[in-house]
Scaffold this active site. Structure first.
Site, mmCIF file in Angstrom:
data_model
loop_
_atom_site.group_PDB
_atom_site.id
_atom_site.type_symbol
_atom_site.label_atom_id
_atom_site.label_comp_id
_atom_site.label_asym_id
_atom_site.label_seq_id
_atom_site.Cartn_x
_atom_site.Cartn_y
_atom_site.Cartn_z
ATOM 1 N N GLU B 63 0.812 -1.065 0.011
ATOM 2 C CA GLU B 63 0.045 0.157 0.025
ATOM 3 C C GLU B 63 0.823 1.166 0.086
ATOM 4 O O GLU B 63 0.570 2.320 -0.605
ATOM 5 C CB GLU B 63 -0.824 -0.036 1.220
ATOM 6 C CG GLU B 63 -2.316 -0.875 0.932
ATOM 7 C CD GLU B 63 -1.767 -2.519 1.407
ATOM 8 O OE1 GLU B 63 -0.682 -2.612 2.008
ATOM 9 O OE2 GLU B 63 -2.568 -3.207 1.002
ATOM 10 N N GLN B 85 -7.692 -1.093 -1.497
ATOM 11 C CA GLN B 85 -8.651 -2.093 -1.548
ATOM 12 C C GLN B 85 -9.879 -1.878 -0.582
ATOM 13 O O GLN B 85 -10.976 -2.010 -0.730
ATOM 14 C CB GLN B 85 -8.092 -3.422 -1.356
ATOM 15 C CG GLN B 85 -9.031 -4.504 -1.906
ATOM 16 C CD GLN B 85 -8.211 -5.772 -2.402
ATOM 17 O OE1 GLN B 85 -7.794 -6.267 -1.046
ATOM 18 N NE2 GLN B 85 -7.989 -6.146 -3.255
ATOM 19 N N HIS B 132 -12.163 -3.936 8.437
ATOM 20 C CA HIS B 132 -12.480 -3.682 6.710
ATOM 21 C C HIS B 132 -13.877 -2.988 6.701
ATOM 22 O O HIS B 132 -14.633 -2.922 5.776
ATOM 23 C CB HIS B 132 -12.763 -5.046 6.268
ATOM 24 C CG HIS B 132 -11.756 -5.895 5.980
ATOM 25 N ND1 HIS B 132 -10.680 -6.588 6.849
ATOM 26 C CD2 HIS B 132 -11.262 -6.181 4.841
ATOM 27 C CE1 HIS B 132 -10.120 -7.366 6.571
ATOM 28 N NE2 HIS B 132 -9.988 -7.046 5.024
#
Lengths: 328, 331
Positions: B63, B85, B132
C-alpha cells in the site's frame, strides 16, 4: 577494465573531473558556511550535514544527464549541489527567502530543484523510496529514456518502504538506481547493531536486481557503479542497488552530542577524506597540477561567498503569501 | 446530452475511469487485484481487457508503494488513479499520503504538481468487522494539501471522479461499499461536477439535515417517513468535504432554524464537528432555535455481529427519531 587516465575507466574526461572536484568542494564549503551561519543565528531550524560523503553524491550524479531525476534525503545538500543546483537559490532557501528554491517554505530539509530534476530532500527517512518507482513508471509509460536515482541511507534500508519499493521497481523493470549511502549510523544506531548482514547490497538478491558495494569515498568507484546501473536502467533492464560505504563527519543534526562514537573513529575516517583522495589521485596521474586544483578550490569558495551574500540580501516572503502553493 | 440511464454507483465509477482513460493517455490505474479480478468490489471489471495491463496495473500487496508510485508518476507527468482495496488499509499508506503527496507542492515552493487520485471503499455494513469497515475521512480533511471527496449517488460519483482526475491536486476519493449496487440516473457523456459544491438532495422547511455518503440515502428514506407526519426536512450533501461548500447549508439553517449533522464515522473528532463549527460561526447562528445535533457512529470499532454492526452506525430509524425530536423540541 579499460583504464586510460588512471582515475577510472576512460569515460571520465578532464572536464568532468574538474567539475566533480569543484562540486565536491562546493558541497564541503557550502555546508561549512551553512553551519557557521547557523551558529550565528542567521539560518534557523536544523540541518543535516553530509561533510565526508561528497564522493557518493557527486559520483552518482556525475553519471546522470541533466534531465534525469533524483530523489534525495534529509541529508540532501550534497545531492542538490551534485545535481547542478544554483547555489544562490539554494543558500537563499536556507535563509528562508522568497527567491529560494522553495520560496522559503522548505528550508534545508526539503531543498528541491524540480526543474533541475531534483525531486526533493525528504524529512522522512525512507520517504523517497516509495516515490521512486512512480518516477520510474512515469518515465517508462511516457517512453522517455531518463532514469531516477533514489538516494537513501543505511537507516532507511530497514524501513518497510525499502522492501516495497525495490520489489515494485524490479517486477516492472523500472529505470531506478537505488543509491544507499551507508554512513555507518542511523542517527546513533550503528550499522553493526542494525543489520545482521555485512553488506546492504546483498539485499538486492531478494529483489532480483544487481547489487554492488563500493567505496563511497572513492569518486571513481561510485561513478562507475552508477554508470553501469544507469546503462542498465536506460536500456530497459530495470533497477540496481548500489551501496556506497562512507562516513558522516558531523553529528546527525545540530542537536547531536555524538556520545555513540569515538573521536578516534571520526579521525580514522577523516584520514580517508574523499576530497583529499581525489586530489591526490588527480595529481598522481598527472591530470592536474596542485596549482590548478587550488584554483578549483578558490573558485568553489568564491561561489559560496557569492551565494551567502546573495541570500543574505534577498527579500523575505510576503506574509500574505503564506497559503500560496498548498493547492494548485 | 443523451437521456440518462439508470446505472449502479459501481458502474458510474467504472464509466468515469473508462472515459478519463479514453480522453487522456496520461491517466492510468494501479492497485491490488484491479485487473483480472476486477477489484475487490468489481469496480474496475473489464477495464483490463479494454486498456491493457500497461494502464490497468495490478500491484503487489504494497500500500505504501501504491501511494508512492502514484505520487512519483504524478510529479513526472502522469495522472494516476490508485485504488486502496479497503479504506482501512490506507493506514499502511498514510506516510506517503500525508507527508509526501499533500506537502510536496507546498514544501517545494509551488513548483511541483501531484495530480493523483486515490480511490478507496469505506464503511461498514458488510459484516467484515473492525478492520474492513473504517470511515477515516476526517483524518484526510485535516491535512492541508489534500482534497477529500465522498459521493453519495451514481451521478455524483461519476462527475466528481472525473473532476478529481482532472484536478492537479492529490484527491482522496471515498466510495461506500453499500452504495456500489445502488442505482441512479447518470448521463452517458463525460461531465464533471465541481469539487467544491454541496447539493440540496431534498427540499424542506422544518429541519436542515447535513449527511455524507451512505447516510444521504438513509436520510432521504427517513425524510419520506417523516413527511407522512408532516415534517419536511431539507437534506444537504456536501459531496466534497475539502474544499467544503458551506453556502447552501448556512442558507438552509437560516431558513429552518434547526440542524442535524449525520455521518457514519465515529462522533468524536468526526467531520460533523467541523460542520457544526462552521454553522455556529456563520450568520445561521442567529437563526437557530435549537441546539445543533449530531448523529454519528458510536465510538466503537465496528463489531461483527449483525445487530451490533447496525447499532454502531446511524440507521434510518435513528435519523427519524433524532430529526423528529429536534423538530418537536424534544431533545
Amino acid at each position: 577494465m579499460n583504464t586510460t587516465n588512471g582515475v577510472g575507466r576512460n569515460d571520465l574526461s578532464r572536464a568532468q573531473l574538474n567539475d566533480a572536484l569543484c562540486k565536491m568542494y562546493q558541497i564541503r564549503l557550502f555546508e561549512e558556511r551553512a553551519e557557521a551561519l547557523y551558529m550565528q543565528g542567521k539560518i534557523h531550524g536544523t540541518m543535516h550535514l553530509s561533510i565526508g560523503q561528497e564522493a557518493a553524491a557527486v559520483g552518482a550524479c556525475l553519471a546522470l544527464r541533466a534531465d534525469d531525476y533524483i530523489l534525495s534525503t534529509h541529508r540532501g545538500h550534497g545531492h542538490c549541489i551534485a545535481k547542478g543546483a544554483d547555489l544562490n537559490l539554494m543558500m537563499a532557501e536556507f535563509f528562508g527567502k522568497e527567491v529560494g528554491y522553495c520560496r522559503g517554505r522548505g528550508g534545508s530539509m526539503h531543498i528541491a530543484d524540480v526543474d533541475g530534476g531534483n525531486l526533493g530532500a525528504n524529512g522522512v527517512v525512507g520517504g523517497g523510496l516509495p516515490i521512486a518507482p512512480g518516477v520510474g513508471l512515469g518515465i517508462q509509460m511516457q517512453k522517455r529514456d531518463q532514469v531516477c536515482v533514489c538516494f537513501f541511507g543505511d537507516g532507511a534500508a530497514n524501513e518497510g518502504a525499502f522492501h516495497e519499493s525495490l520489489n515494485l521497481s524490479a517486477i516492472w523493470k523500472l529505470p531506478v538506481i537505488y543509491v544507499c549511502e551507508n554512513n555507518q549510523y542511523g542517527m546513533s544506531m550503528p550499522f553493526e547493531k542494525a543489520f545482521a548482514i555485512e553488506k546492504i547490497s546483498t539485499r538486492a538478491v531478494s529483489y532480483g536486481m544487481p547489487g554492488i558495494t563500493v567505496d563511497g569515498n572513492d569518486l571513481s568507484q561510485v561513478y562507475q557503479a552508477t554508470t553501469d546501473a544507469v546503462a542498465r536502467a536506460r536500456s530497459g533492464q530495470g533497477p540496481s542497488l548500489i551501496e556506497c560505504v562512507t562516513y558522516r563527519w558531523r553529528g546527525h543534526s545540530k542537536s547531536d552530542r555524538q556520545k555513540y562514537r569515538t573521536r578516534e573513529e571520526v579521525k580514522e575516517w577523516q584520514a580517508r577524506d574523499p576530497i583529499t583522495l581525489l586530489r591526490a589521485k588527480l595529481v598522481q596521474v598527472g591530470l592536474f597540477s596542485e596549482m590548478e586544483l587550488d584554483v578549483i578550490t578558490q573558485e568553489a569558495q568564491q561561489t559560496i561567498d557569492n551565494a551567502a551574500a546573495f541570500a543574505e540580501s534577498a527579500t523575505e516572503p510576503d506574509p500574505a503569501s503564506i497559503l500560496d502553493g498548498v493547492y494548485v | 446530452m443523451s437521456e440518462p440511464r439508470e446505472i449502479t454507483y459501481a458502474q458510474a465509477v467504472r464509466e468515469a475511469l473508462r472515459q478519463a482513460m479514453q480522453r487522456d493517455p496520461q491517466v492510468f490505474l494501479l492497485g491490488e487485484d484491479i485487473g483480472v479480478y476486477g477489484g475487490a468490489f468489481g469496480v474496475t471489471d473489464g477495464l483490463l481487457d479494454e486498456f491493457g495491463s500497461e494502464r490497468v496495473r495490478d500491484t503487489p500487496l504494497s500500500e505504501a508503494v501504491i501511494a508512492g508510485t502514484a505520487i512519483g508518476a504524478a510529479v513526472t507527468g502522469m495522472r494516476p488513479v490508485a485504488e486502496i482495496q479497503f479504506m482501512d488499509f490506507i493506514t499502511l499508506a498514510m506516510e506517503q499520503l500525508v507527508l509526501q503527496a499533500a506537502k510536496m507542492r507546498y514544501m517545494f515552493g509551488g513548483k511541483a504538481r501531484v495530480p493523483m487520485v486515490l480511490r478507496t471503499p469505506a464503511g461498514s455494513g458488510t459484516g467484515a468487522a473492525a478492520q474492513h469497515s473504517e470511515s477515516l475521512e476526517a483524518w484526510f480533511v485535516h491535512v492541508p494539501g489534500l482534497k477529500v471527496v465522498m459521493p453519495s449517488t451514481p451521478y455524483d460519483a461519476k462527475g466528481l471522479l472525473l473532476a478529481a482526475i482532472a484536478d492537479d491536486n492529490p484527491v482522496i476519493f471515498i466510495e461506500h461499499k453499500l452504495l456500489y449496487k445502488t442505482k441512479g440516473f447518470v448521463p452517458e457523456e463525460y461531465y464533471t461536477l465541481p469539487l467544491a459544491t454541496s447539493e440540496i438532495k431534498r427540499k424542506g422547511k422544518d429541519l436542515t439535515l447535513i449527511a455524507t455518503s451512505v447516510l444521504v440515502a438513509r436520510a432521504l428514506e427517513a425524510a419520506t417517513q417523516l413527511a407522512q407526519e408532516g415534517i419536511e426536512i431539507e437534506i444537504i450533501d456536501p459531496r466534497t468535504l475539502k474544499p467544503l461548500d458551506t453556502a447552501a447549508m448556512i442558507q438552509s439553517v437560516c431558513k429552518t432554524g434547526k440542524a442535524l449533522v449525520v455521518h457514519e464515522a465515529p462522533m468524536t473528532g468526526g467531520f460533523g464537528g467541523e460542520i457544526v463549527a462552521q454553522l455556529c460561526a456563520s450568520e445561521a447562528f442567529d437563526f437557530l432555535d435549537a441546539p445543533i445535533r449530531r448523529l454519528a457512529g458510536l465510538d466503537v470499532p465496528i463489531p461483527y455481529n449483525r445487530e451490533l454492526e447496525k447499532r454502531a452506525v446511524p440507521q434510518v430509524a435513528d435519523i427519524v427519531r433524532e430529526a423528529r425530536a429536534l423538530v418537536r423540541g424534544e431533545y
